[in-house]
Scaffold this active site. Sequence first.
Site, PDB file in Angstrom:
ATOM      1  N   VAL A 497      19.630 -95.492  46.447  1.00  0.00           N
ATOM      2  CA  VAL A 497      19.377 -95.329  47.871  1.00  0.00           C
ATOM      3  C   VAL A 497      20.319 -94.241  48.342  1.00  0.00           C
ATOM      4  CG1 VAL A 497      19.321 -96.481  50.097  1.00  0.00           C
ATOM      5  CG2 VAL A 497      18.914 -97.786  48.019  1.00  0.00           C
ATOM      6  N   GLY A 498      19.789 -93.278  49.060  1.00  0.00           N
ATOM      7  CA  GLY A 498      20.653 -92.199  49.528  1.00  0.00           C
ATOM      8  C   GLY A 498      20.329 -91.896  50.969  1.00  0.00           C
ATOM      9  N   GLY A 499      20.949 -90.861  51.478  1.00  0.00           N
ATOM     10  CA  GLY A 499      20.731 -90.482  52.862  1.00  0.00           C
ATOM     11  C   GLY A 499      19.277 -90.179  53.139  1.00  0.00           C
ATOM     12  N   GLY A 501      16.550 -91.412  51.543  1.00  0.00           N
ATOM     13  CA  GLY A 501      15.626 -92.538  51.416  1.00  0.00           C
ATOM     14  C   GLY A 501      15.864 -93.243  50.095  1.00  0.00           C
ATOM     15  N   VAL A 503      15.060 -94.199  46.057  1.00  0.00           N
ATOM     16  CA  VAL A 503      14.590 -93.605  44.812  1.00  0.00           C
ATOM     17  C   VAL A 503      14.058 -94.718  43.913  1.00  0.00           C
ATOM     18  CG1 VAL A 503      15.173 -92.151  42.855  1.00  0.00           C
ATOM     19  CG2 VAL A 503      16.364 -91.835  45.010  1.00  0.00           C
ATOM     20  N   LYS A 517      11.465 -90.098  44.703  1.00  0.00           N
ATOM     21  CA  LYS A 517      12.351 -90.186  45.860  1.00  0.00           C
ATOM     22  C   LYS A 517      11.496 -90.151  47.108  1.00  0.00           C
ATOM     23  CE  LYS A 517      15.749 -86.976  47.395  1.00  0.00           C
ATOM     24  NZ  LYS A 517      16.845 -86.110  47.008  1.00  0.00           N
ATOM     25  N   ASP A 613      26.471 -79.973  48.040  1.00  0.00           N
ATOM     26  CA  ASP A 613      26.730 -81.410  47.972  1.00  0.00           C
ATOM     27  C   ASP A 613      27.045 -81.814  46.533  1.00  0.00           C
ATOM     28  OD1 ASP A 613      27.123 -83.892  48.994  1.00  0.00           O
ATOM     29  OD2 ASP A 613      25.000 -84.405  49.170  1.00  0.00           O
TER      30      ASP A 613
END
Length: 828
Positions: A497-499, A501, A503, A517, A613
């Site tokens: 889970v990332g910024g 949404g 995966v 993703k 990033d």
Amino acid sequence: MDEIAVSCIIFLLIFIRCSQCAFTPTDIYLIDCGSSTNTTIGNRVFVADVSLSSTLTPSSNNLANTSFDSVPSTYGTALFQNARVFTMPSSYSFQINAHGRHFVRLYFFPFVYASFNLTSATFSVSTQDVVLLNNFQPQANSAVVKEFSLNITRDTFILTFVPSGSPSLAFVNALEVVSVPDDLIADTPTVVDPSRKYQVLSDQVLETMYRVNMGGPQVFPNNDTLWRTWDTDQKFLLNSQLSKSVLYSGNIVYMQGGATEETAPEIVYSTARELASTNTSNAQFNVTWQFDVDANSNYLIRFHFCDIVSKAAGDLLFNVYINTWLVAGDLDLSTLTLRSLATAVYIDYVLEANDAFSKIIISIGPSTLNNVLPDGIVNGLEIMKINGSVGSTTVVTPPGSKKNFVIILAVILGAIIVVTVAIVLYLVFRKKKLAKQYSKPWVPFSINGLTSHSTGSRTSNGTAFTVGVNGNFGYRLSFAVLQEATNNFDENWVIGVGGFGKVYKGVLRDETKVAVKRGNPKSQQGLNEFHTEIELLSRLRHRHLVSLIGYCDEKNEMILVYEYMEKGTLKSHLYGSDLPPLSWKQRLEICIGSARGLHYLHTGQAKAIIHRDVKSANILLDENLLAKVADFGLSKTGPELDQTHVSTAVKGSFGYLDPEYFRRQQLTEKSDVYSFGVVLLEVLCARPVIDPTLPREMVNLAEWGMKWQKRGELEHIVDSRIAGSIWLESLKKFGETIEKCLADSGVERPSMGDVLWNLEYVLQLQETDSSISEVNSINRIIELSPQVQNINTLATTPVGEIRTSAINDLSDVSMSKVFSQLIKSEGR
Ligand SMILES: *[C@@H]1O[C@H](CO)[C@@H](O)[C@H](O)[C@H]1NC(C)=O
Ligand SMILES: *[C@@H]1O[C@H](CO)[C@@H](O)[C@H](O)[C@H]1NC(C)=O
Ligand SMILES: *[C@@H]1O[C@H](CO)[C@@H](O)[C@H](O)[C@H]1NC(C)=O
Ligand SMILES: *[C@@H]1O[C@H](CO)[C@@H](O)[C@H](O)[C@H]1NC(C)=O
Ligand SMILES: *[C@@H]1O[C@H](CO)[C@@H](O)[C@H](O)[C@H]1NC(C)=O
Ligand SMILES: *[C@@H]1O[C@H](CO)[C@@H](O)[C@H](O)[C@H]1NC(C)=O
Ligand SMILES: *[C@@H]1O[C@H](CO)[C@@H](O)[C@H](O)[C@H]1NC(C)=O
Ligand SMILES: *[C@@H]1O[C@H](CO)[C@@H](O)[C@H](O)[C@H]1NC(C)=O
């Protein structure tokens, strides 16, 4: 003998040519398949078949150590670096302006790219009329060019690639369709046994098996007016001590009706293999060459002769044998050239299938006539297989074939597009209930100006597509395909889970594992990042960058599909999980791999790309722990030439952020170098970059690490699980590299290329384990580590688990909003 004289007289009479006129092919199609850029080889430009991103380009790493032995480099290794892959019958079609003989050359070099293992491809290639290759399997590690000569009597020439193996896979790296002079293949060769004229050559396909410059150097395509390659003869020669090579420095004479400058390059005629001279008139020996061929085929065998050794006409008499047949006894070349020396001629023979076994043996031997010295020469030899392979032709007709095409690149399909289409078609046929909702047999893979046409139900033996040549990026997957691949976005299949949404793990119909993703559709920022990532990733192909397999923007979805990285993030292997610790060497290799990926981002394109990033959670590992850089959502292309930085709102991940970028809001590649320096520390210490549970001076890993590095005592904070295995020299160099990366000002930081070099050096130092003095250093690390461990344990124990999960959330989030909140909390 008589046969030869007759056949030569025939072509003396029939052909009248201007030998000085250079040949200009009417049709000339040179295509670099699967490439998005044109490739220039010598004076020829191979045009990129489609500027689609779906091309397959192995990374330079894959190619660096590839053996190209079987192809002269002037063929251009560049042509072998891309491939067009087909998973169902597909074809190229060409408008033919001049009927007659054409060379069709097909370039093959199987490589492994993502889930495509081209080594396992088996396929057939056919035209409308003949099968050129039947169940062809390119050999691993060898680049080959298959050359055919075809008399094309149609206005549209279609080359169809039909996968015939399992997995269903066909490919081609480059291809040529080029007119050749009509008189290159005369229609009157002599059949070897029984001797007679062979009449039907004009309709037949010839496949070049061997083309040899006897006694001379290799001739590359750019030194041949018809771009042929001429091999040297040594490897075919059986008794090399019986012969010698000769070189003639005078001019070669071209007679009307004889060989022309197109028949073979001058260097073929001005070099020869000659019987080794003896001073006895009764020496009896043959010089023999042996060629492996397939049995049960007819072969056209062309000898090139040019008497460059005699002092006078009539001096040279010798015998020529094919297999054991004497095809020319007491051959006197001067009778073919009106007694002129150094004059180019050729003689064609046909060896019929019933006389052809798996070898063709060519011999020349001295004449047995009394009054001549033993001698004999051959200047060049071509062996061509008559008629292509047997098998049934498959023709996939591109839609809308018309006479007035300029260049038709029809049915050229990117691998992934085809996979997609196949999946969608399959899905449609199997799951009728879905058909209503997604009624098109496939989703057009066009974004701008690309079109695709459905002919799915029109032909039974294949499906055809046309694509324009001005497409830009990406290959669309339908939502239905992704629903199926992810078990309808099963929450149990979430792998991250990332910024952006969630995966999901997914499995496509062809069993390719993918990471899906799925973005939150409401976020506008997400939409920009979505497009950035599609655009960037589809342009970038590198062994150390995670590849994009496709995307879906149906119904406001923002879904990106990547290659699946079995072993997850680098971060998860460092801390916060119960995975076994990576060894120091494994960690270094991962650092080197990701540095390569970043170096490529910074330098591999005309314009540098800044990742923005870089963090351990964005470095993914495949099943072999090969590192790949992921998550390009925030990437920006670097400065224009007249600027030195990109001005932009500050984005990135807390703890990795370049302080200079933060202060000046100016982005350069050096910001990535800073973040990478933090990753290196993380790798060494195996702790989060920000850990608020620790005593104040330890919270920020970059600060904490630099403190120890500046004191020259970095070994105090090394991950205790591996401390004992690190050689001090290696650690010292690693620490220095980190220190340089973390320099306050960007200009003082090394480039990613320098970092890469330094890391490789660190690895070397680790691997050279000879010095005895270093053993002591190791002991020192072991002794010191438990103390460090104690500090850590002490500090973390009282705080507990709630904090830990908060930490994980922080370093996984890559949004500017979160960032501004964090600045406050740090200031407290
Ligand atoms: C490649 O060559 C073709 C034909 O010469 C030309 O039309 C096309 O613009 C070139 N493409 C690139 C990317 O240079
Ligand atoms: C490639 O070959 C070079 C020299 O032949 C060698 O030094 C290098 O280690 C090889 N690289 C790989 C990845 O095998
Ligand atoms: C590719 O396929 C060939 C033959 O099927 C096999 O020998 C080879 O190991 C495969 N390579 C990879 C990387 O899967
Ligand atoms: C090609 O085939 C056509 C028709 O069979 C024939 O007329 C022509 O002479 C051939 N051309 C060559 C170069 O063999
Ligand atoms: C062509 O051959 C000639 C002599 O055989 C040589 O000098 C020349 O360099 C060659 N040209 C190329 C492009 O290979
Ligand atoms: C020539 O013949 C003589 C005697 O027959 C022999 O000794 C010599 O080796 C021969 N030379 C060559 C080059 O064969
Ligand atoms: C040369 O080769 C031919 C064909 O194989 C054979 O008939 C002949 O006897 C050979 N000559 C010598 C001197 O070996
Ligand atoms: C080769 O092809 C021609 C026509 O394309 C056919 O007539 C002939 O029989 C074929 N020969 C062989 C040996 O297959």
